[in-house]
Design an enzyme around this catalytic site. Structure first.
Site, PDB file in Angstrom:
ATOM      1  NE  ARG A  36      32.371 -31.608 -49.833  1.00 46.84           N
ATOM      2  CZ  ARG A  36      31.869 -30.780 -50.749  1.00 46.84           C
ATOM      3  NH1 ARG A  36      30.574 -30.594 -50.851  1.00 46.84           N
ATOM      4  NH2 ARG A  36      32.673 -30.159 -51.578  1.00 46.84           N
ATOM      5  CG  LEU A  57      31.817 -25.130 -44.895  1.00 44.51           C
ATOM      6  CD1 LEU A  57      33.015 -25.088 -45.825  1.00 44.51           C
ATOM      7  CD2 LEU A  57      32.009 -24.134 -43.752  1.00 44.51           C
ATOM      8  CE  LYS A  58      26.997 -25.718 -50.457  1.00 45.43           C
ATOM      9  NZ  LYS A  58      27.764 -24.702 -51.150  1.00 45.43           N
ATOM     10  N   GLY A 121      38.978 -29.533 -63.749  1.00 47.01           N
ATOM     11  CA  GLY A 121      40.086 -30.241 -64.394  1.00 47.01           C
ATOM     12  C   GLY A 121      40.731 -31.199 -63.422  1.00 47.01           C
ATOM     13  CG  HIS A 122      40.409 -34.340 -62.444  1.00 42.14           C
ATOM     14  ND1 HIS A 122      39.227 -34.298 -63.126  1.00 42.14           N
ATOM     15  CD2 HIS A 122      40.088 -34.345 -61.128  1.00 42.14           C
ATOM     16  CE1 HIS A 122      38.221 -34.285 -62.263  1.00 42.14           C
ATOM     17  NE2 HIS A 122      38.719 -34.310 -61.032  1.00 42.14           N
ATOM     18  CG  ASP A 123      48.073 -35.266 -62.758  1.00 42.89           C
ATOM     19  OD1 ASP A 123      48.943 -34.836 -61.982  1.00 42.89           O
ATOM     20  OD2 ASP A 123      48.344 -35.905 -63.796  1.00 42.89           O
ATOM     21  CB  ILE A 124      45.383 -36.058 -67.381  1.00 43.02           C
ATOM     22  CG1 ILE A 124      46.019 -36.489 -68.699  1.00 43.02           C
ATOM     23  CG2 ILE A 124      43.901 -35.749 -67.554  1.00 43.02           C
ATOM     24  CD1 ILE A 124      45.519 -37.868 -69.179  1.00 43.02           C
ATOM     25  CE1 TYR A 126      43.625 -28.511 -63.546  1.00 38.77           C
ATOM     26  CE2 TYR A 126      44.441 -29.977 -61.832  1.00 38.77           C
ATOM     27  CZ  TYR A 126      43.423 -29.215 -62.372  1.00 38.77           C
ATOM     28  OH  TYR A 126      42.204 -29.160 -61.738  1.00 38.77           O
ATOM     29  CG  ASP A 152      46.527 -34.538 -58.790  1.00 36.78           C
ATOM     30  OD1 ASP A 152      46.141 -33.474 -59.270  1.00 36.78           O
ATOM     31  OD2 ASP A 152      45.828 -35.577 -58.784  1.00 36.78           O
TER      32      ASP A 152
HETATM   33  C1  MRS Z   1      32.247 -42.226 -58.574  1.00 38.69           C
HETATM   34  C2  MRS Z   1      33.345 -41.319 -58.057  1.00 38.69           C
HETATM   35  C3  MRS Z   1      34.479 -42.075 -57.420  1.00 38.69           C
HETATM   36  C4  MRS Z   1      35.527 -41.161 -56.912  1.00 38.69           C
HETATM   37  C5  MRS Z   1      36.726 -41.908 -56.354  1.00 38.69           C
HETATM   38  C6  MRS Z   1      37.809 -40.889 -56.057  1.00 38.69           C
HETATM   39  C7  MRS Z   1      39.102 -41.527 -55.688  1.00 38.69           C
HETATM   40  C8  MRS Z   1      40.170 -40.485 -55.534  1.00 38.69           C
HETATM   41  C9  MRS Z   1      40.709 -40.137 -56.885  1.00 38.69           C
HETATM   42  C10 MRS Z   1      41.628 -38.972 -56.825  1.00 38.69           C
HETATM   43  C11 MRS Z   1      41.795 -38.446 -58.215  1.00 38.69           C
HETATM   44  C12 MRS Z   1      42.670 -37.252 -58.269  1.00 38.69           C
HETATM   45  C13 MRS Z   1      42.555 -36.569 -59.607  1.00 38.69           C
HETATM   46  C14 MRS Z   1      43.352 -37.247 -60.704  1.00 38.69           C
HETATM   47  C15 MRS Z   1      42.985 -35.134 -59.504  1.00 38.69           C
HETATM   48  O1  MRS Z   1      43.595 -34.610 -60.362  1.00 38.69           O
HETATM   49  S1  MRS Z   1      42.510 -34.237 -58.102  1.00 38.69           S
HETATM   50  C16 MRS Z   1      42.787 -32.528 -58.502  1.00 38.69           C
HETATM   51  C17 MRS Z   1      41.515 -31.894 -58.879  1.00 38.69           C
HETATM   52  N1  MRS Z   1      41.636 -30.491 -59.107  1.00 38.69           N
HETATM   53  C18 MRS Z   1      41.776 -29.605 -58.100  1.00 38.69           C
HETATM   54  O2  MRS Z   1      41.859 -29.917 -56.940  1.00 38.69           O
HETATM   55  C19 MRS Z   1      41.872 -28.170 -58.548  1.00 38.69           C
HETATM   56  C20 MRS Z   1      41.061 -27.215 -57.690  1.00 38.69           C
HETATM   57  N2  MRS Z   1      39.719 -27.667 -57.517  1.00 38.69           N
HETATM   58  C21 MRS Z   1      38.784 -27.659 -58.489  1.00 38.69           C
HETATM   59  O3  MRS Z   1      39.030 -27.258 -59.618  1.00 38.69           O
HETATM   60  C22 MRS Z   1      37.406 -28.172 -58.130  1.00 38.69           C
HETATM   61  O4  MRS Z   1      37.306 -28.241 -56.722  1.00 38.69           O
HETATM   62  C23 MRS Z   1      37.103 -29.562 -58.717  1.00 38.69           C
HETATM   63  C24 MRS Z   1      38.149 -30.586 -58.326  1.00 38.69           C
HETATM   64  C25 MRS Z   1      37.054 -29.448 -60.235  1.00 38.69           C
HETATM   65  C26 MRS Z   1      35.774 -30.050 -58.190  1.00 38.69           C
HETATM   66  O5  MRS Z   1      34.795 -29.119 -58.557  1.00 38.69           O
HETATM   67  P1  MRS Z   1      33.397 -29.079 -57.809  1.00 38.69           P
HETATM   68  O6  MRS Z   1      33.027 -30.446 -57.328  1.00 38.69           O
HETATM   69  O7  MRS Z   1      32.434 -28.413 -58.721  1.00 38.69           O
HETATM   70  O8  MRS Z   1      33.714 -28.258 -56.477  1.00 38.69           O
HETATM   71  P2  MRS Z   1      34.077 -26.717 -56.306  1.00 38.69           P
HETATM   72  O9  MRS Z   1      33.662 -25.889 -57.489  1.00 38.69           O
HETATM   73  O10 MRS Z   1      35.499 -26.599 -55.889  1.00 38.69           O
HETATM   74  O11 MRS Z   1      33.145 -26.313 -55.094  1.00 38.69           O
HETATM   75  C27 MRS Z   1      33.086 -27.012 -53.904  1.00 38.69           C
HETATM   76  C28 MRS Z   1      31.700 -26.906 -53.368  1.00 38.69           C
HETATM   77  O12 MRS Z   1      31.636 -27.689 -52.178  1.00 38.69           O
HETATM   78  C29 MRS Z   1      31.149 -26.860 -51.136  1.00 38.69           C
HETATM   79  N3  MRS Z   1      31.717 -27.316 -49.880  1.00 38.69           N
HETATM   80  C30 MRS Z   1      33.022 -27.491 -49.585  1.00 38.69           C
HETATM   81  N4  MRS Z   1      33.167 -27.929 -48.311  1.00 38.69           N
HETATM   82  C31 MRS Z   1      31.930 -28.030 -47.805  1.00 38.69           C
HETATM   83  C32 MRS Z   1      31.406 -28.405 -46.533  1.00 38.69           C
HETATM   84  N5  MRS Z   1      32.210 -28.738 -45.531  1.00 38.69           N
HETATM   85  N6  MRS Z   1      30.049 -28.388 -46.361  1.00 38.69           N
HETATM   86  C33 MRS Z   1      29.219 -28.018 -47.382  1.00 38.69           C
HETATM   87  N7  MRS Z   1      29.671 -27.659 -48.607  1.00 38.69           N
HETATM   88  C34 MRS Z   1      30.995 -27.653 -48.805  1.00 38.69           C
HETATM   89  C35 MRS Z   1      31.620 -25.471 -51.492  1.00 38.69           C
HETATM   90  O13 MRS Z   1      30.898 -24.479 -50.810  1.00 38.69           O
HETATM   91  C36 MRS Z   1      31.324 -25.482 -52.985  1.00 38.69           C
HETATM   92  O14 MRS Z   1      29.952 -25.330 -53.162  1.00 38.69           O
HETATM   93  P3  MRS Z   1      29.354 -24.442 -54.385  1.00 38.69           P
HETATM   94  O15 MRS Z   1      30.098 -23.157 -54.427  1.00 38.69           O
HETATM   95  O16 MRS Z   1      29.592 -25.276 -55.623  1.00 38.69           O
HETATM   96  O17 MRS Z   1      27.916 -24.301 -54.046  1.00 38.69           O
END
Ligand code: MRS
Length: 382
Positions: A36, A57-58, A121-124, A126, A152
């Protein structure tokens, strides 16, 4: 390298898709991560060997640009919730129409259909839905997710990479691309096929934490040593179990039989007391070179310096001195060559990549000025 010449567009995600992209890059693919704009820094810790293009992408021009990158590539890897790519007009139907050889990999938690398909959702979650989480954990305790490894990474990033490689292989025969619906629930479940299919031999008949491979058996468990460290014991077969007892200086004749399940708690107490009597290093001296299946439980920081891992060079150091596992498995003629340079910054390669895809520098400058793309000019110059 095995994947040399394969061009991959990876849309930046959280953990599974970045790992999938890193595997492909490690084995030689040219992976371009689409970040992004306006995000400062990337959270992709699996960025090894990738290049980054930052696209907004917006904006409609950003979407058009991404479409051009995708249709000139071999693989698109997208990690979004179901329907996000279709809303952008970049769904598989549209892109495969323009490039029928495209492999379109969709890595999600719940897959592209079913009543949970739209849910976050997240890993746990799934692993829970796959059935496996119910089997993980100590006896009498609640289910326990072992880091975010199962969905994951094993069932997600790794299995999606397998799908991509299979589709690339198949394309050499058919000339056609295809869509990969990689659900982490299903990937995790598939990875756990042993748990399902070995129920037929009674391996999981007892409650969680009381079976042979889930912490119930004294000969398949971890034990604390005198210095507060741990060893792992995996002496399943009788001949290896005999070696274990020998190393522990226990008399088999004075103990209950190995497979007497009712006596496992008592055997565990005996093993616990025995292992607590020496340090981890002492136990390595006792068991190294035997078939007792006893190994030290190494912290991440010590894994690379263990003699076995050192001899095989199982870990690599990047330019900044950070250590990580080298790509596995090792291919004899075309092994992976992990990139040792630092991971890409957001937009570090925007100008370079767009020029490779045929955009003029005037096009790039205009898109930069319009906020369609961003380029980390400082990093790009380094
Ligand atoms: C305080 C926060 C600290 C964070 C620290 C993080 C540290 C890393 C931690 C890693 C943790 C890993 C954990 C345990 C995991 O399990 S990761 C696995 C997560 N699940 C998945 O990947 C499954 C598939 N993905 C999803 O279900 C969803 O993407 C999600 C993970 C639930 C997130 O949902 P959400 O944020 O609502 O995003 P989405 O519905 O996918 O939509 C994405 C929106 O972003 C937009 N987007 C994308 N790229 C661009 C770009 N380049 N420029 C502008 N916009 C962009 C998309 O168009 C989309 O927008 P929109 O359709 O919502 O309007």
């Amino acid at each position: 390298m095995a994947l040399a010449g394969v061009r991959v567009i990876e849309l930046a995600g959280l953990a599974p898709a970045p790992f999938c992209g890193m595997i492909l890059a490690d084995f030689g693919a040219k992976v371009i991560r689409v970040d992004r704009t306006k995000v400062g820094m990337s959270l992709d810790t699996q960025g090894r060997g990738k290049r980054s293009v930052a696209i907004n992408l917006k904006t409609s021009e950003g979407v058009t640009l991404l479409r051009k990158l995708c249709v000139q590539s071999d693989v698109v890897l997208e990690p979004y919730r179901k329907g996000v790519m279709e809303k952008l007009g970049l769904g598989p139907r549209e892109l495969l129409e323009e490039n029928p050889r495209l492999i379109y990999a969709r890595l999600t938690g719940y897959g592209q259909s079913g009543s949970y398909a739209n849910a976050a959702g997240h890993d746990i979650n799934y692993v829970a839905l796959s059935g496996l989480l119910s089997r993980l954990g100590r006896s009498g305790e609640k289910p326990y997710a072992p880091l975010n490894l199962i969905a994951d990474f094993a069932g997600g990033g790794l299995s999606c990479a397998l799908g991509i490689v299979l589709a690339l292989l198949e394309r050499t025969k058919s000339g056609k691309g295809q869509i990969i619906d990689a659900s982490m629930v299903e990937g995790a479940a598939y990875m756990g096929s042993f748990a399902w299919k070995s129920r037929s031999i009674g391996l999981w008949d007892r409650p969680r934490g009381q079976n042979m491979l889930d912490g119930g058996a004294p000969f398949y468990d971890t034990y604390e040593t005198a210095d507060g460290k741990y060893v792992a014991v995996g002496a399943i077969e009788p001949q290896f179990y005999t070696q274990l007892l020998k190393g522990l200086e226990l008399d088999a004749g004075a103990l209950p039989p190995q497979m007497s399940v009712d006596d496992w708690p008592e055997l565990s107490r005996i093993f616990t007391a025995r292992f607590a009597s020496k340090t981890q290093a002492d136990w390595s001296r006792v068991f190294d070179g035997t078939d007792a299946c006893v190994t030290p439980v190494l912290p991440l920081a010590e894994a690379s310096s263990h003699p076995h891992n050192r001899e095989r060079a199982s870990f690599v150091k990047d330019g900044g001195g950070g250590e990580s596992p080298r790509p596995a498995p090792v291919l004899s003629r075309t092994p992976a060559q992990p990139c040792l340079a630092s991971d890409p910054g957001v937009g570090e390669h925007t100008a370079e990549v767009l020029s490779e895809f045929g955009f003029s520098s005037a096009d790039v400058q205009r898109m930069l000025a319009a906020g369609v793309v961003e380029c980390d000019a400082v990093k790009a110059k380094l």
